[in-house]
Design an enzyme around this catalytic site. Structure first.
Site, PDB file in Angstrom:
ATOM      1  N   LEU A 134      19.849  84.874  97.478  1.00 47.17           N
ATOM      2  CA  LEU A 134      20.333  83.505  97.639  1.00 47.17           C
ATOM      3  C   LEU A 134      19.420  82.495  96.951  1.00 47.17           C
ATOM      4  O   LEU A 134      19.884  81.488  96.432  1.00 47.17           O
ATOM      5  CB  LEU A 134      20.570  83.170  99.107  1.00 47.17           C
ATOM      6  CG  LEU A 134      22.002  83.489  99.553  1.00 47.17           C
ATOM      7  CD1 LEU A 134      22.327  84.946  99.494  1.00 47.17           C
ATOM      8  CD2 LEU A 134      22.316  82.880 100.885  1.00 47.17           C
ATOM      9  N   SER A 176      16.309  87.931 105.736  1.00 46.75           N
ATOM     10  CA  SER A 176      15.818  89.248 105.306  1.00 46.75           C
ATOM     11  C   SER A 176      15.357  89.160 103.846  1.00 46.75           C
ATOM     12  O   SER A 176      15.776  88.277 103.099  1.00 46.75           O
ATOM     13  CB  SER A 176      16.898  90.314 105.493  1.00 46.75           C
ATOM     14  OG  SER A 176      18.035  90.011 104.712  1.00 46.75           O
ATOM     15  N   VAL A 195      15.661  90.976 100.844  1.00 40.66           N
ATOM     16  CA  VAL A 195      16.555  91.057  99.691  1.00 40.66           C
ATOM     17  C   VAL A 195      17.546  89.899  99.707  1.00 40.66           C
ATOM     18  O   VAL A 195      17.808  89.276  98.675  1.00 40.66           O
ATOM     19  CB  VAL A 195      17.276  92.423  99.633  1.00 40.66           C
ATOM     20  CG1 VAL A 195      18.290  92.467  98.493  1.00 40.66           C
ATOM     21  CG2 VAL A 195      16.270  93.554  99.470  1.00 40.66           C
ATOM     22  N   CYS A 196      18.087  89.576 100.874  1.00 40.85           N
ATOM     23  CA  CYS A 196      19.045  88.471 100.978  1.00 40.85           C
ATOM     24  C   CYS A 196      18.388  87.141 100.593  1.00 40.85           C
ATOM     25  O   CYS A 196      18.991  86.330  99.884  1.00 40.85           O
ATOM     26  CB  CYS A 196      19.618  88.382 102.389  1.00 40.85           C
ATOM     27  SG  CYS A 196      20.592  89.815 102.868  1.00 40.85           S
ATOM     28  N   SER A 197      17.165  86.934 101.028  1.00 40.13           N
ATOM     29  CA  SER A 197      16.457  85.707 100.664  1.00 40.13           C
ATOM     30  C   SER A 197      16.278  85.609  99.158  1.00 40.13           C
ATOM     31  O   SER A 197      16.479  84.545  98.566  1.00 40.13           O
ATOM     32  CB  SER A 197      15.098  85.648 101.365  1.00 40.13           C
ATOM     33  OG  SER A 197      15.269  85.501 102.751  1.00 40.13           O
TER      34      SER A 197
END
Length: 152
Positions: free
Chosen positions: A50, A43, A45-47
Site C-alpha cells: 500500500l 502487516s 507485506v501489506c504495508s
C-alpha cells in the site's frame, strides 16, 4: 467461484476508513477501478504494497481511475492505519459479513479467514479486464497495474 477476466465484476457496498459507504457500481460510466484485496492492515507485506501504491502509483490520481483497497479489518483499524501511513485512497472494510466481498471474487482463504492478494482492474462498464492473484506472502508489482491500466 473465482471472477475471471471478461466477466461482470460483482457489485458490493462497503464502508471506507471514514465510515463512508462506497459502492462499486457508483463508478460505472465514470471511472476504471483498481480493486486491490490484501490480507491485513499493519502487516509487513501489506504495508509495503500500500505504501508503493501511495508513492509509486500516480495513476490513482487520474480523473478516470479509482483505487479501492479491501481487507477484512474493521473500519477502526483501517482508519488508524490510514492515518499513520497517510494513505490518500479508500481502505474498505470487508469485516462483516466476514470476507463476504472477497468470497464473491473467489479470493477468500477460508482456513486463515483473510483474503489472498487479489487485484482486479474493472473498466467503466463494470467488466473485469485484468486480474492477478498472489499467495499471501507474495507481494504484487505496481508496474503490472500500470501496464494493465494503460491498455484500457
Amino acid at each position: 467461484m473465482a471472477v475471471e477476466v471478461g466477466q461482470q465484476a460483482p457489485d458490493f457496498e462497503l464502508k471506507d476508513q471514514h465510515g463512508t459507504p462506497v459502492r462499486l457500481s457508483g463508478y460505472r460510466g465514470k471511472k476504471n477501478v483498481v480493486l486491490v484485496f490484501y490480507p491485513l492492515a499493519f502487516s509487513g507485506v501489506c504495508s509495503g504494497e500500500l505504501a508503493a501504491m501511495r508513492d509509486e502509483f500516480p495513476e490513482a490520481a487520474r480523473d478516470d481511475v479509482e483505487l479501492l483497497t479491501v481487507s477484512v479489518d474493521s473500519g477502526y483499524a483501517l482508519r488508524a492505519w490510514s492515518d499513520a501511513e497517510q494513505f490518500g485512497f479508500s481502505l474498505l472494510s470487508d469485516f462483516w459479513p466476514h470476507g463476504g466481498v472477497a468470497r464473491s471474487y473467489g479470493i477468500f482463504d477460508e482456513k486463515l479467514g483473510i483474503a489472498t492478494r487479489g487485484t482486479f482492474i474493472i473498466d467503466k462498464d463494470g467488466v473485469v479486464r485484468w486480474k492477478i492473484v498472489n499467495s499471501i506472502p507474495q507481494a504484487r508489482d505496481i508496474a503490472d497495474y500500470q501496464k494493465a491500466l494503460a491498455s484500457l
